[in-house]
Every structure is written in C-alpha cells, then in structure tokens.
Design an enzyme around this catalytic site. Structure first.
Site, PDB file in Angstrom:
ATOM      1  N   LYS A 114      -8.011   6.125  -0.928  1.00 43.12           N
ATOM      2  CA  LYS A 114      -7.200   6.931  -0.007  1.00 43.12           C
ATOM      3  C   LYS A 114      -8.032   7.485   1.137  1.00 43.12           C
ATOM      4  O   LYS A 114      -7.509   7.692   2.235  1.00 43.12           O
ATOM      5  CB  LYS A 114      -6.492   8.055  -0.764  1.00 43.12           C
ATOM      6  CG  LYS A 114      -5.468   7.498  -1.734  1.00 43.12           C
ATOM      7  CD  LYS A 114      -4.204   8.278  -1.838  1.00 43.12           C
ATOM      8  CE  LYS A 114      -3.192   7.410  -2.586  1.00 43.12           C
ATOM      9  NZ  LYS A 114      -1.977   8.028  -2.935  1.00 43.12           N
ATOM     10  N   LYS A 196      -1.926  -3.820  -5.690  1.00 39.53           N
ATOM     11  CA  LYS A 196      -0.877  -3.114  -6.435  1.00 39.53           C
ATOM     12  C   LYS A 196       0.361  -2.871  -5.567  1.00 39.53           C
ATOM     13  O   LYS A 196       0.221  -2.531  -4.389  1.00 39.53           O
ATOM     14  CB  LYS A 196      -1.463  -1.759  -6.886  1.00 39.53           C
ATOM     15  CG  LYS A 196      -0.611  -0.983  -7.841  1.00 39.53           C
ATOM     16  CD  LYS A 196      -1.182   0.418  -8.073  1.00 39.53           C
ATOM     17  CE  LYS A 196      -0.659   1.388  -7.027  1.00 39.53           C
ATOM     18  NZ  LYS A 196      -0.476   2.763  -7.476  1.00 39.53           N
ATOM     19  N   LYS A 199       4.081   2.419  -2.841  1.00 41.82           N
ATOM     20  CA  LYS A 199       5.040   2.924  -1.844  1.00 41.82           C
ATOM     21  C   LYS A 199       4.370   3.155  -0.494  1.00 41.82           C
ATOM     22  O   LYS A 199       5.036   3.229   0.523  1.00 41.82           O
ATOM     23  CB  LYS A 199       5.699   4.204  -2.353  1.00 41.82           C
ATOM     24  CG  LYS A 199       4.751   5.345  -2.635  1.00 41.82           C
ATOM     25  CD  LYS A 199       5.469   6.439  -3.403  1.00 41.82           C
ATOM     26  CE  LYS A 199       4.469   7.405  -3.981  1.00 41.82           C
ATOM     27  NZ  LYS A 199       4.939   8.080  -5.159  1.00 41.82           N
TER      28      LYS A 199
HETATM   29  P1  ATP Z   1       0.796   5.712  -3.478  1.00 43.57           P
HETATM   30  O1  ATP Z   1       0.978   4.400  -2.817  1.00 43.57           O
HETATM   31  O2  ATP Z   1       1.179   6.873  -2.638  1.00 43.57           O
HETATM   32  O3  ATP Z   1      -0.542   5.862  -4.147  1.00 43.57           O
HETATM   33  P2  ATP Z   1       2.211   4.702  -5.722  1.00 43.57           P
HETATM   34  O4  ATP Z   1       3.259   3.784  -5.215  1.00 43.57           O
HETATM   35  O5  ATP Z   1       0.963   4.104  -6.281  1.00 43.57           O
HETATM   36  O6  ATP Z   1       1.857   5.771  -4.635  1.00 43.57           O
HETATM   37  P3  ATP Z   1       2.390   6.857  -7.539  1.00 43.57           P
HETATM   38  O7  ATP Z   1       3.218   8.016  -7.188  1.00 43.57           O
HETATM   39  O8  ATP Z   1       0.919   6.990  -7.327  1.00 43.57           O
HETATM   40  O9  ATP Z   1       2.915   5.581  -6.813  1.00 43.57           O
HETATM   41  O10 ATP Z   1       2.623   6.417  -9.052  1.00 43.57           O
HETATM   42  C1  ATP Z   1       3.635   6.884  -9.876  1.00 43.57           C
HETATM   43  C2  ATP Z   1       3.440   6.355 -11.275  1.00 43.57           C
HETATM   44  O11 ATP Z   1       3.781   4.979 -11.306  1.00 43.57           O
HETATM   45  C3  ATP Z   1       2.014   6.420 -11.815  1.00 43.57           C
HETATM   46  O12 ATP Z   1       2.057   6.642 -13.203  1.00 43.57           O
HETATM   47  C4  ATP Z   1       1.479   5.060 -11.520  1.00 43.57           C
HETATM   48  O13 ATP Z   1       0.454   4.700 -12.412  1.00 43.57           O
HETATM   49  C5  ATP Z   1       2.699   4.190 -11.697  1.00 43.57           C
HETATM   50  N1  ATP Z   1       2.668   3.058 -10.785  1.00 43.57           N
HETATM   51  C6  ATP Z   1       2.662   3.093  -9.429  1.00 43.57           C
HETATM   52  N2  ATP Z   1       2.623   1.875  -8.901  1.00 43.57           N
HETATM   53  C7  ATP Z   1       2.608   1.017  -9.969  1.00 43.57           C
HETATM   54  C8  ATP Z   1       2.566  -0.402 -10.083  1.00 43.57           C
HETATM   55  N3  ATP Z   1       2.528  -1.165  -9.012  1.00 43.57           N
HETATM   56  N4  ATP Z   1       2.588  -0.942 -11.314  1.00 43.57           N
HETATM   57  C9  ATP Z   1       2.650  -0.164 -12.410  1.00 43.57           C
HETATM   58  N5  ATP Z   1       2.668   1.179 -12.369  1.00 43.57           N
HETATM   59  C10 ATP Z   1       2.645   1.765 -11.172  1.00 43.57           C
END
Ligand code: ATP
Ligand code: LTN
Length: 330
Positions: A114, A196, A199
């Site tokens: 980040k 990954k 969002k």
């Molecule tokens: P950002 O992009 O802002 O880091 P994010 O899309 O990774 O956000 P988070 O809010 O960080 O989403 O994650 C919410 C939950 O969902 C966490 O427990 C995270 O481990 C899980 N998660 C997020 N993205 C994935 C993914 N692609 N596959 C599996 N689990 C996920």
C-alpha cells in the site's frame, strides 16, 4: 452464550465488496455463525489509512452492512457493528502500539504494497494499521479470525503482540488463530490471474452488487491460456485454476467434478458457465441488499444495538489492560 468460542473479523468500507471478499471471508462468517459467538465489524477507522471521500465512506459503510445481512449474517446471532462506534478500539490500539516494534511493522507486506500504491501519502496510520487490527481482535478475546490468505501475516503479528503483552504483564489476551478456507482463499483478478482480486483494482474484479450482464461480460473476457483444457494447475494455468476455484466455491462442486463436467469442452463453454454460476450466487444477495438499503431505520437499529453490545465486551478487556499497565482507575 459465553461457552461458545469467539470470532472476530472485519472488512474495510474502502470500496464495494468483491467476490474475493465474499469467497475468502464472508461465506465463512455465515457458515460459522451458529457454532461461535461472532462479532463482524465494518472497519471504517482502517479505511481512512488511505484517502477517502467522506460522503462515499459514509454511504459505503451502510451499504456494507446491508450486504453483510444480505449474505446471510443474522443480526440476532451475531454482533454487527461499525468500528468507530466503539472507542475502545482506538484506546487499546494506543497501548498495543507501545508493545509493538517498528521493525515488525516494517515487515508487513500489506504496508509495503500500500505504501507503494499511495507513495504520496504514506501516513503513520497506514504504518500502524496492524496494531489497530490487533486491538480489534484482542478486545473481544477472539479465538478465531476468519480471513483470506492475505491477512494471515496480520493475524500472526496480532498473536505476537498478545503473547508479548501477556508475558510482560500477566495473561490478559486469548491468542487468536487465523481461519483460512481451503477453497476460495485467494481469488485472483480476472484480467491478471497472478494478482489478487481486490476492490482497489476494479479491472478484473467482480463486485457483489454487479449486474448480471456485467458479471457475464467480465467472465467472458477473463484471461486464460492457449491450451483449451479445463484443468486445475496453479503453476501453468493460473487463469483457469482461478475460474475453477470460483466455480467450485459458487456451486459446492469438487474440482474433480468440475473438471469432469467440462472435459473436452472449450473455454467458450466454460467461461460463461462460471459467469452464470456467479450470477445465480449473487442475484439474491444483490436483491436483498438493495431492499435493505431502502430501510435506513432498520440498518440503524442493527448497528446501534451491535455497537452497544460490542462496547460492553470491549470495556471489560480495556479496563483490565489499563489496570495492568499502571493507569490510575477513572
Ligand atoms: P483492498 O484492495 O483495499 O486491500 P481488498 O479487496 O483486498 O481491499 P479487504 O477489505 O482487504 O479487501 O478484505 C476483506 C476480506 O476479504 C479479508 O478477510 C481478505 O482476506 C478477504 N479477501 C479480499 N480479497 C480476497 C481475495 N481476492 N480472495 C480471497 N479473500 C479475499
Ligand atoms: N485488515 C483487514 C481488515 C480488518 C480485519 C480486522 C480482519 C481490520 N481489522 C480484524 C480481521 C480481524 C483487511 O484488510 N481485510
């Protein structure tokens, strides 16, 4: 109620919920709600570690609550609340920050990622983010933390912080375990299956509230390979492997069943089939979340009641901690 083991987890309202956060986290939250005493949080204080538009953050926090409910989290069984409504999170984070090493925080991969992404705004909050997350978990003496693979390192740091505090003072915190699903733990980006689904990278990302036609378009365009065989192979076929994981998680089928189902069929059949499975999975969630967003009074009653219960539990731990570190009782 108190004999059950406890669970804490949260998601930042920093963007719309994704298929990744559903398959990696929320789906398990729903599965665990009967067996455990669960607290599921909307971690708005974590969200401001990167810049947010205030009106969007407020709206998304409520949307996230309506999506938690629509995914099947029952407000009678779980404590659903908004982090900033429980001031004990920030208070404990300060104390824990004083038991956390600079070096430990510097090693966190999410911080490294980040700070690269937000190079013009690397704040102290972004750096100490895992300390606030440790406070979230430890305040409630959680035994389990259901998260996706990317959060494992943070939960491990939380254990280290708790262990150190327990050793330095006296046993105070339960040591939490990460709970990471076997399937769906790391849903990859549809346009780049080596990174990954996230969002903050909306390209290649499916959102819970996406319309069916958008979901179908995204799956039809998903990056695959030129072999044209539907086979699970993380190394050589990351795109197809990711689509298979999504398909199996959406339908409950095993990888072997799915491979057999699409044997001898090309990607032109497989990709829309995955899209359809996801459309059907998300349709009821989208419809229910939309309905709930129209009932602000109901949402308010859920988050107010949730915060009240959470504050009660949090205060018990915080009082112990303040006493142990030597603060004069209020
Ligand atoms: P950002 O992009 O802002 O880091 P994010 O899309 O990774 O956000 P988070 O809010 O960080 O989403 O994650 C919410 C939950 O969902 C966490 O427990 C995270 O481990 C899980 N998660 C997020 N993205 C994935 C993914 N692609 N596959 C599996 N689990 C996920
Ligand atoms: N860091 C997590 C969100 C999060 C969390 C938590 C998860 C904040 N506090 C406590 C589990 C337990 C993320 O980025 N997904």
């Amino acid at each position: 109620m108190s004999e059950k083991k406890r669970i804490f987890s949260g998601i930042q309202p920093s963007g719309d919920l994704t298929l990744g956060s559903y398959m990696g986290a929320i789906k398990n939250w729903v599965a665990l709600q009967d067996e455990y005493e669960c607290l599921y949080c909307i971690v708005d204080m974590h969200a401001i570690t990167v810049r947010q538009v205030p009106a969007d953050l407020r709206r998304r926090s409520l949307e996230q609550l309506s999506q938690y409910l629509a995914c099947g989290l029952d407000p009678k069984k779980n404590i659903l609340f908004i982090q900033s409504h429980v001031p004990q999170h920030a208070e404990l984070a300060w104390v824990l920050g004083c038991s956390t090493q600079f070096g430990e925080l510097s090693r966190m991969t999410q911080f490294k990622d980040k700070s690269k992404k937000h190079a013009d705004n690397i704040t102290a909050g972004l750096f100490t983010y895992p300390v606030l997350m440790a406070a979230d978990i430890l305040l409630y003496q959680a035994d389990l933390v259901p998260v996706g693979q990317d959060q494992k390192q943070h939960v491990e740091l939380c254990r280290d912080i708790a262990n150190r505090f327990n050793g330095q003072y006296s046993p105070t915190f339960t040591l939490p375990e990460p709970f990471i699903p076997k399937m769906g733990t790391r849903i990859m980006c549809l346009s780049d299956p080596t990174s990954k689904m996230s969002k903050s990278a909306p390209e290649g990302c499916v959102f819970l509230m996406d319309k069916p036609e958008d979901i179908m378009r995204k799956f039809k365009r998903a990056v695959t390979d030129c072999e044209a065989a539907v086979r699970f192979d993380k190394e050589n076929k990351p795109g197809i492997t990711n689509l298979l994981s999504i398909y199996c998680t959406a339908t409950g089928k095993t990888v072997e069943e799915a491979e057999a189902e699409f044997e001898g069929q090309g990607y032109g059949i497989f990709k829309p089939a995955v899209g359809e499975a996801v459309v059907e999975l998300l349709r009821p969630i989208r419809e229910e979340a939309t309905r709930l967003m129209g009932d602000k009074a109901y949402l308010e009653s859920i988050y107010s009641e949730g915060a009240e219960k959470a504050r009660y539990l949090a205060e018990k731990t915080l009082r112990k901690v303040y006493k142990k570190v030597g603060f004069v009782a209020r």
